[in-house]
Design an enzyme around this catalytic site. Structure first.
Site, PDB file in Angstrom:
ATOM      1  N   HIS A  58       0.840  -1.207   0.000  1.00  0.00           N
ATOM      2  CA  HIS A  58       0.000   0.000   0.000  1.00  0.00           C
ATOM      3  C   HIS A  58       0.872   1.254   0.000  1.00  0.00           C
ATOM      4  O   HIS A  58       0.681   2.161  -0.805  1.00  0.00           O
ATOM      5  CB  HIS A  58      -0.923  -0.035   1.228  1.00  0.00           C
ATOM      6  CG  HIS A  58      -1.767   1.176   1.394  1.00  0.00           C
ATOM      7  ND1 HIS A  58      -3.112   1.176   1.148  1.00  0.00           N
ATOM      8  CD2 HIS A  58      -1.474   2.440   1.791  1.00  0.00           C
ATOM      9  CE1 HIS A  58      -3.603   2.383   1.379  1.00  0.00           C
ATOM     10  NE2 HIS A  58      -2.622   3.167   1.787  1.00  0.00           N
ATOM     11  N   GLU A  59       1.839   1.290   0.907  1.00  0.00           N
ATOM     12  CA  GLU A  59       2.701   2.471   1.015  1.00  0.00           C
ATOM     13  C   GLU A  59       3.595   2.612  -0.219  1.00  0.00           C
ATOM     14  O   GLU A  59       3.872   3.725  -0.665  1.00  0.00           O
ATOM     15  CB  GLU A  59       3.540   2.415   2.289  1.00  0.00           C
ATOM     16  CG  GLU A  59       2.735   2.366   3.578  1.00  0.00           C
ATOM     17  CD  GLU A  59       1.664   3.424   3.698  1.00  0.00           C
ATOM     18  OE1 GLU A  59       1.870   4.554   3.199  1.00  0.00           O
ATOM     19  OE2 GLU A  59       0.608   3.136   4.275  1.00  0.00           O
ATOM     20  N   HIS A  85       1.763   4.445  -2.970  1.00  0.00           N
ATOM     21  CA  HIS A  85       1.888   5.899  -2.799  1.00  0.00           C
ATOM     22  C   HIS A  85       3.248   6.367  -3.319  1.00  0.00           C
ATOM     23  O   HIS A  85       3.347   7.338  -4.067  1.00  0.00           O
ATOM     24  CB  HIS A  85       1.775   6.288  -1.325  1.00  0.00           C
ATOM     25  CG  HIS A  85       0.420   6.159  -0.732  1.00  0.00           C
ATOM     26  ND1 HIS A  85      -0.679   6.846  -1.193  1.00  0.00           N
ATOM     27  CD2 HIS A  85      -0.019   5.430   0.328  1.00  0.00           C
ATOM     28  CE1 HIS A  85      -1.730   6.543  -0.454  1.00  0.00           C
ATOM     29  NE2 HIS A  85      -1.363   5.684   0.478  1.00  0.00           N
TER      30      HIS A  85
END
Length: 157
Positions: free
Chosen positions: A67-68, A71
């Protein structure tokens, strides 16, 4: 597991799942309890919740790392890296990351209210967690004066 091992793990996931290197810092943050991880747009660093690893294991943390990294990579490519962006949602689905992390049972989610403000005119009650000066505020309904009352800890839990 320490920060050095996390760094290697993030670099490995970045290369295998995204085909791109992770060139910044990854570290654990032991104070993160309400979120699984954070990506910093200015430094491009990533922080991962230590509590998530302890509570749910490496499988869940790998999804948080993905997820990170979504980004991270989208931001560096000048594409939509925010949660609401289609680019972010698509990439997250492709790599198998999680949209939301699991809630920690130990995280103190909701503090009990400790103070109550009561309007002297219309008797409207306002619950507050923090103490404030009632002279600086007025009732939102009738503009009346407010009086501060401290609640018992047993009464509001």
């Amino acid at each position: 597991m320490d920060d050095r091992q996390l760094q290697q793990w993030v670099e490995h996931i970045s290369l295998t799942s995204f085909g791109r290197p992770f060139l910044h810092k990854a570290r654990f943050n032991r104070r993160l309890t309400s979120t699984g991880g954070r990506y910093f747009t200015k430094s491009h660093d990533i922080e991962i919740s230590w509590a998530q690893l302890e509570q749910f294991g490496p499988e869940d943390v790998e999804k948080i790392i993905k997820h990170e990294l979504c980004h991270y990579h989208l931001h560096l490519l000048n594409r939509g890296y925010l949660h609401r962006d289609a680019d972010f949602k698509t990439l997250l689905r492709q790599v198998g990351g999680t949209r939301f992390c699991r809630s920690l049972p130990t995280a103190k989610r909701k503090e009990p209210y400790r103070y109550k403000l009561i309007c002297s005119s219309c008797k409207t009650e306002y619950l507050r967690k923090r103490k404030l000066d009632p002279k600086k505020y007025a009732c939102g309904k009738c503009r009346g004066k407010l009086k501060l009352h401290e609640l018992d800890s047993k009464q509001n839990s």
